[in-house]
Design an enzyme around this catalytic site. Structure first.
Site, PDB file in Angstrom:
ATOM      1  N   VAL A  93       0.850  -1.192   0.000  1.00 18.28           N
ATOM      2  CA  VAL A  93       0.000   0.000   0.000  1.00 18.28           C
ATOM      3  C   VAL A  93       0.883   1.239   0.000  1.00 18.28           C
ATOM      4  CG1 VAL A  93      -1.821   1.271   1.159  1.00 18.28           C
ATOM      5  CG2 VAL A  93      -1.779  -1.231   1.266  1.00 18.28           C
ATOM      6  N   LYS A  94       0.700   2.074  -1.006  1.00 17.84           N
ATOM      7  CA  LYS A  94       1.453   3.320  -1.075  1.00 17.84           C
ATOM      8  C   LYS A  94       0.777   4.386  -0.211  1.00 17.84           C
ATOM      9  CE  LYS A  94       4.073   3.779  -5.369  1.00 17.84           C
ATOM     10  NZ  LYS A  94       4.161   4.582  -6.610  1.00 17.84           N
TER      11      LYS A  94
END
Length: 240
Positions: A93-94
């Site tokens: 997850v950025k």
């Protein structure tokens, strides 16, 4: 200089949101992972974020791939992060290092890391940001620290010393990896390799150029350039 791209120690990740390009590069053993972001998705004409991601994940099942949250509010960022993390085990997850108001994402990063979310912290440009992010990471969870070396270079500042110092900071977390982001040209791959970075993200167009031209004989490249000029002049029907 490495004799070929596959002799690099650094992991090359493909950065893009073009489905055909993603699937083609996913099949290439040279490419070790994938990253995306909202800007690349917009350029690719993506309208349904989750539908696009789930479609891609049917093919990208083992190599790491990063999808970014897009809310500007931390509670909603957290909700999106938990949802994205649940799509597949290879998903990272950025999380942007701040929101658009410049408020630090570090408390959120700390909470998500504590919950075991694999994070790719993005849009980092300063050593202060690197230090605060690394301190927030979970030593037992795989994570990526993405420093935008290309954007640092855009300001006229040499990113290499910053990347080398960033690496020494990131090593405090054994399962964290330093990523050289925003590659502008093929040479940046070699710079990232020589700095000791773990990962370099490369857009599809620069990747295609690297695959085609890496290690090309300069005399032959000179001849190829002359042929290009001649062919273009002929195609225009120039006359004097």
């Amino acid at each position: 200089m490495a004799k070929s791209l596959d002799s690099f120690k650094i992991k090359i990740f493909a950065d893009g949101a073009d489905k055909a390009g993603i699937l083609s590069l996913n099949a290439n053993p040279l490419i070790k992972g994938m990253t995306t972001n909202p800007t690349l998705m917009r350029k690719a004409g993506i309208k349904d974020y989750e539908a696009f991601a789930r479609d891609v994940l049917q093919s990208v099942t083992t190599k790491p791939i990063s999808f970014e949250v897009f809310s500007d509010e931390f509670p909603e960022m957290r909700r999106q992060a938990i949802k994205i993390a649940g799509w597949q085990k290879n998903v990272y997850v950025k999380i942007p290092v701040t929101n658009t108001r410049g408020e630090s994402s570090v408390p959120l990063i700390h909470d998500l890391a504590k919950e075991g979310v694999q994070l790719n912290v993005t849009a980092i440009l300063t050593l202060e940001q690197v230090r605060s992010v690394v301190e927030a990471l979970n030593a037992g969870v795989s994570s990526v620290v993405s420093v935008f070396a290309g954007r640092i270079a855009d300001t006229g500042c040499n990113p290499v010393p910053i990347m080398r110092e960033s690496l020494s900071i990131v090593r405090q977390r054994p399962k964290a990896e330093l990523l050289w982001a925003s590659v502008r040209e093929v040479l940046n791959l070699l710079q990232a390799e020589e700095c000791g970075c773990h990962i370099v993200t490369v857009t599809h167009d620069v990747l295609n150029k690297a695959i085609k031209m890496w290690g090309m004989d300069l005399k032959l490249l000179s001849l190829d350039t002359v042929k290009m000029f001649h062919a273009d002049a002929a195609a225009c029907g120039f006359a004097l």
